[in-house]
Scaffold this motif. Structure first.
Motif, PDB file in Angstrom:
ATOM      1  N   GLU A 287       0.770  -1.213   0.149  1.00 22.10           N
ATOM      2  CA  GLU A 287      -0.035   0.021   0.071  1.00 22.10           C
ATOM      3  C   GLU A 287       0.744   1.288  -0.009  1.00 22.10           C
ATOM      4  N   GLN A 288       1.795   0.996   0.708  1.00 18.18           N
ATOM      5  CA  GLN A 288       2.833   2.457   0.761  1.00 18.18           C
ATOM      6  C   GLN A 288       3.389   2.785  -0.806  1.00 18.18           C
ATOM      7  N   GLN A 289       3.706   1.716  -1.630  1.00 18.52           N
ATOM      8  CA  GLN A 289       4.194   1.641  -2.881  1.00 18.52           C
ATOM      9  C   GLN A 289       3.210   2.274  -3.615  1.00 18.52           C
ATOM     10  N   TYR A 290       1.788   1.843  -3.475  1.00 17.85           N
ATOM     11  CA  TYR A 290       0.673   2.551  -4.122  1.00 17.85           C
ATOM     12  C   TYR A 290       0.469   3.952  -3.950  1.00 17.85           C
ATOM     13  N   MET A 291       0.710   4.427  -2.812  1.00 17.61           N
ATOM     14  CA  MET A 291       0.253   5.634  -2.337  1.00 17.61           C
ATOM     15  C   MET A 291       1.561   6.611  -2.758  1.00 17.61           C
ATOM     16  N   ALA A 292       2.824   5.962  -3.032  1.00 20.02           N
ATOM     17  CA  ALA A 292       3.765   6.747  -3.495  1.00 20.02           C
ATOM     18  C   ALA A 292       3.525   7.162  -5.181  1.00 20.02           C
ATOM     19  N   ASN A 293       3.173   6.050  -5.777  1.00 23.07           N
ATOM     20  CA  ASN A 293       3.069   6.204  -7.278  1.00 23.07           C
ATOM     21  C   ASN A 293       1.845   7.017  -7.288  1.00 23.07           C
ATOM     22  N   MET A 294       0.833   7.069  -6.654  1.00 25.42           N
ATOM     23  CA  MET A 294      -0.436   7.990  -6.719  1.00 25.42           C
ATOM     24  C   MET A 294       0.223   9.495  -6.546  1.00 25.42           C
ATOM     25  N   ALA A 295       1.031   9.616  -5.520  1.00 27.89           N
ATOM     26  CA  ALA A 295       1.741  10.993  -5.272  1.00 27.89           C
ATOM     27  C   ALA A 295       2.607  11.455  -6.456  1.00 27.89           C
ATOM     28  N   ALA A 296       3.351  10.573  -6.715  1.00 28.38           N
ATOM     29  CA  ALA A 296       4.161  10.774  -8.086  1.00 28.38           C
ATOM     30  C   ALA A 296       3.434  11.290  -9.480  1.00 28.38           C
TER      31      ALA A 296
END
Length: 350
Positions: A140-149
């Motif tokens: 989920e942390q990678q998911y949120m990082a991608n969405m923020a990018a």
């Protein structure tokens, strides 16, 4: 009390005197010159003539203290856990044994990932077979990082609210598009728009009778859904209304439509409402102090001068400025000045 020795059937000897065994057990004994008398000792009973005291009631047992809720260490709570899923995770954690069971946190996390609410917070994170797209203990942390990018890329390229592309970001997740790949695509598209922006704007004007900015063109090319919103002015109107709300103004849809028709964009809306937030209380105070026909000054009246060049509101502002200057000479007046478009501005030039 004396006892007739002839009535004794069972005997014992106490100092040479024969007495009944039961009588002796009760504390009776023979005393020379007195006969058999009651002489209690540590092993004997109490005086039959004296009632035994009622035993004191045993104190009621103290109620056991209520058990305090189990403390959950922040170390076991997944770092990505949103507030809306935490109560569910906590209930699953305690049901799995809580702090007493080493694997309780992992069990609770898996239960949350299997729930229907999970994909509300992380849309697109699961493949069609139910597996999660990102590896590691906390995908989920990678998911949120991608969405923020994705959001940051749009924000860097466009003068437009990046949140309007949320659906497109989810599509990128579902398509396994990395942030780097998306940035490369967006930059290439941006370069094309900048090279031929005038021609594209003219095409939009001819084909759809609308005047658009390069940012709006780029946004429409990035998303068919956004393109339709551009044509319907939904984005512009939403940005004007949202900017007004940020500065504590509740404005009507009709007023928003007028501003959009007048060519207002996000940057201009920020300038208008940001200035008005500090300026309007002063203007209303001046209107009340100097006997203005309208003793208040609101956002629509200010915009009538600064955006629509209304001669009445412009003259009204000048009268208030002149009255204040006359009452407080020496620099205490608010310095209104006409801007390059014929409007009147105050502390911050509009």
């Amino acid at each position: 009390m004396t006892i007739d020795p002839r009535s004794i059937t069972r005997i014992t000897r106490t100092q040479g005197t024969v007495i009944d065994q039961a009588t002796a057990d009760e504390g009776w004994t023979y005393v020379p010159g007195q006969g058999v008398v009651f002489t209690p000792d540590s092993d004997s009973g109490s005086d039959p003539a004296t009632p035994e005291p009622e035993p004191e009631p045993e104190p009621e047992p103290e109620p056991e203290p209520e058990s305090e809720p189990e403390e959950i260490s922040s170390l076991v709570i997944p770092p990505w856990m949103p507030d809306g899923l935490f109560e569910q995770w906590k209930a699953e954690y305690l049901a799995a044994g809580g702090n007493a069971v080493d694997g309780a946190a992992a069990i609770a996390t898996q239960r949350v990932r299997e729930s229907s609410e999970y994909e509300t917070y992380f849309p697109g994170i699961k493949r069609e077979d139910g597996s999660i797209r990102f590896a590691g203990a906390n995908p989920e942390q990678q998911y949120m990082a991608n969405m923020a990018a994705f959001r940051n890329t749009v924000q860097d390229l466009l003068d437009i609210n990046p949140d309007i592309f949320t659906e497109e970001y989810v599509d990128l997740i579902k398509g396994d598009v990395s942030p780097r790949e998306f940035t490369t695509r967006a930059n290439a598209l941006y370069a094309r728009v900048m090279e031929s922006g005038d021609g594209i704007r003219q095409w939009y004007a001819d084909a759809h009778n609308i005047d658009v900015t390069n940012s709006a063109i780029l946004a429409s090319l990035m998303s068919r859904r956004v393109e339709e919103a551009v044509f319907n002015r939904e984005i512009t109107m939403a940005e004007i209304g949202g900017t007004a709300s940020q500065h504590n103004f509740a404005i009507t849809e009709q007023f928003v439509d007028m501003l959009a028709d007048n060519g207002m964009d996000r940057q201009r809306a920020q300038q208008l409402f940001g200035t008005a937030e500090g300026l309007l209380p002063m203007l209303s105070a001046l209107a009340g102090r100097h006997g203005d026909a309208d003793d208040t000054f609101d956002i629509e009246e200010l915009a009538a001068s600064t955006e629509f060049y209304d001669p009445y509101q412009t003259a009204r502002l000048e009268r208030l400025q002149a009255a204040e200057a006359a009452a407080f000479t020496g620099g205490a007046a608010i310095d209104y000045r006409r801007n390059e478009r014929g409007g009147v501005s105050g502390l911050n030039e509009l």
